[in-house]
Design a protein around this motif. Sequence first.
Motif, mmCIF file in Angstrom:
data_model
loop_
_atom_site.group_PDB
_atom_site.id
_atom_site.type_symbol
_atom_site.label_atom_id
_atom_site.label_comp_id
_atom_site.label_asym_id
_atom_site.label_seq_id
_atom_site.Cartn_x
_atom_site.Cartn_y
_atom_site.Cartn_z
ATOM 1 N N LEU A 85 34.826 24.111 36.695
ATOM 2 C CA LEU A 85 35.501 22.760 36.882
ATOM 3 C C LEU A 85 36.392 23.034 38.216
ATOM 4 O O LEU A 85 36.411 22.018 39.139
ATOM 5 C CB LEU A 85 36.243 22.500 35.646
ATOM 6 N N ALA A 86 37.182 23.955 38.121
ATOM 7 C CA ALA A 86 38.121 24.168 39.449
ATOM 8 C C ALA A 86 37.123 24.340 40.819
ATOM 9 O O ALA A 86 37.599 23.771 41.548
ATOM 10 C CB ALA A 86 38.929 25.611 39.282
ATOM 11 N N ALA A 87 36.019 25.036 40.672
ATOM 12 C CA ALA A 87 35.390 25.216 41.906
ATOM 13 C C ALA A 87 34.639 23.891 42.303
ATOM 14 O O ALA A 87 34.522 23.227 43.508
ATOM 15 C CB ALA A 87 34.118 25.919 41.634
ATOM 16 N N ASN A 88 34.408 22.733 41.274
ATOM 17 C CA ASN A 88 33.920 21.637 41.541
ATOM 18 C C ASN A 88 35.274 20.781 42.401
ATOM 19 O O ASN A 88 35.056 19.934 43.032
ATOM 20 C CB ASN A 88 33.626 20.909 40.251
ATOM 21 N N ASP A 89 36.563 21.206 41.927
ATOM 22 C CA ASP A 89 37.576 20.435 42.835
ATOM 23 C C ASP A 89 37.909 21.038 44.012
ATOM 24 O O ASP A 89 38.988 20.619 44.584
ATOM 25 C CB ASP A 89 38.654 20.605 41.785
ATOM 26 N N GLY A 90 37.232 22.146 44.267
ATOM 27 C CA GLY A 90 37.468 22.930 45.704
ATOM 28 C C GLY A 90 38.615 24.126 45.343
ATOM 29 O O GLY A 90 39.402 24.457 46.469
ATOM 30 N N ILE A 91 38.849 24.426 44.160
ATOM 31 C CA ILE A 91 39.692 25.560 43.829
ATOM 32 C C ILE A 91 39.073 26.954 43.711
ATOM 33 O O ILE A 91 38.141 26.870 42.709
ATOM 34 C CB ILE A 91 40.595 25.072 42.627
ATOM 35 N N ASN A 92 39.630 27.976 44.353
ATOM 36 C CA ASN A 92 38.745 29.048 44.051
ATOM 37 C C ASN A 92 39.573 29.827 43.055
ATOM 38 O O ASN A 92 40.460 29.454 42.591
ATOM 39 C CB ASN A 92 38.483 29.966 45.557
ATOM 40 N N PHE A 93 38.946 30.963 42.639
ATOM 41 C CA PHE A 93 39.419 31.768 41.477
ATOM 42 C C PHE A 93 41.079 32.071 41.792
ATOM 43 O O PHE A 93 42.035 32.128 41.007
ATOM 44 C CB PHE A 93 38.688 33.061 41.186
ATOM 45 N N GLN A 94 41.456 32.767 42.987
ATOM 46 C CA GLN A 94 42.807 33.161 43.356
ATOM 47 C C GLN A 94 43.708 31.847 43.173
ATOM 48 O O GLN A 94 44.844 31.865 42.743
ATOM 49 C CB GLN A 94 42.768 33.800 44.620
ATOM 50 N N GLN A 95 43.309 30.647 43.933
ATOM 51 C CA GLN A 95 44.172 29.412 43.854
ATOM 52 C C GLN A 95 44.360 29.213 42.347
ATOM 53 O O GLN A 95 45.377 28.681 42.081
ATOM 54 C CB GLN A 95 43.521 28.597 44.426
ATOM 55 N N LEU A 96 43.240 29.121 41.364
ATOM 56 C CA LEU A 96 43.357 28.962 40.133
ATOM 57 C C LEU A 96 44.459 29.798 39.131
ATOM 58 O O LEU A 96 45.015 29.251 38.486
ATOM 59 C CB LEU A 96 41.988 28.990 39.455
ATOM 60 N N ALA A 97 44.303 31.016 39.559
ATOM 61 C CA ALA A 97 45.157 31.924 38.863
ATOM 62 C C ALA A 97 46.732 31.683 39.347
ATOM 63 O O ALA A 97 47.675 31.706 38.535
ATOM 64 C CB ALA A 97 44.928 33.436 39.443
ATOM 65 N N GLY A 98 46.765 31.186 40.497
ATOM 66 C CA GLY A 98 48.077 30.857 41.249
ATOM 67 C C GLY A 98 48.628 29.595 40.466
ATOM 68 O O GLY A 98 49.895 29.626 40.158
ATOM 69 N N LEU A 99 47.795 28.834 40.139
ATOM 70 C CA LEU A 99 48.259 27.462 39.484
ATOM 71 C C LEU A 99 48.488 27.960 38.046
ATOM 72 O O LEU A 99 49.356 27.235 37.616
ATOM 73 C CB LEU A 99 46.976 26.437 39.425
ATOM 74 N N MET A 100 47.792 28.677 37.374
ATOM 75 C CA MET A 100 47.910 28.947 35.895
ATOM 76 C C MET A 100 49.158 29.718 35.754
ATOM 77 O O MET A 100 49.877 29.329 34.597
ATOM 78 C CB MET A 100 46.561 29.765 35.459
ATOM 79 N N THR A 101 49.432 30.527 36.669
ATOM 80 C CA THR A 101 50.779 31.404 36.451
ATOM 81 C C THR A 101 52.022 30.629 36.777
ATOM 82 O O THR A 101 53.109 31.050 36.613
ATOM 83 C CB THR A 101 50.606 32.701 37.416
#
Length: 134
Positions: A85-101
């Motif tokens: 879902l994040a990738a669908n929104d253009g968010i890579n895994f590192q960016q996702l971890a940054g958002l989640m933390t």
Amino acid sequence: MGLNKDYEDIPGTFVFDADRGREGYQLNQFCISLRKAPNREAFGADEGAYLDKYKMTEEQRQAVIDRDWNQLLELGGNIYYTSKLAANDGINFQQLAGLMTGMGNEAYRAMMIAGGRSPEGNRYQHEWDEKGEE
């Protein structure tokens, strides 16, 4: 959810186990469906209609709509599926971890390059309770 497990006492951690997998089955089916372009297109055209195909709870559905990444995990989402879902929104895994933390991408990246999160202050909830702290 199931039996009490020792690892449920880790603040901010949602271990993906069999119970959580059962709870999040439809949510994860939705997320993994986004690996195919026609599904991404259908979801992008009408998120609500696409989500109607999956028998998620209202709470799960709302977490998808809100892109509440941590809530998705708490409600049974698997990080590898929800990252679709994040990738669908253009968010890579590192960016996702940054958002989640809550740290953001650059601070998260810098922390990881420096060796990761310090264990200091990261305790089981019962350890904080025994010290009388929150």
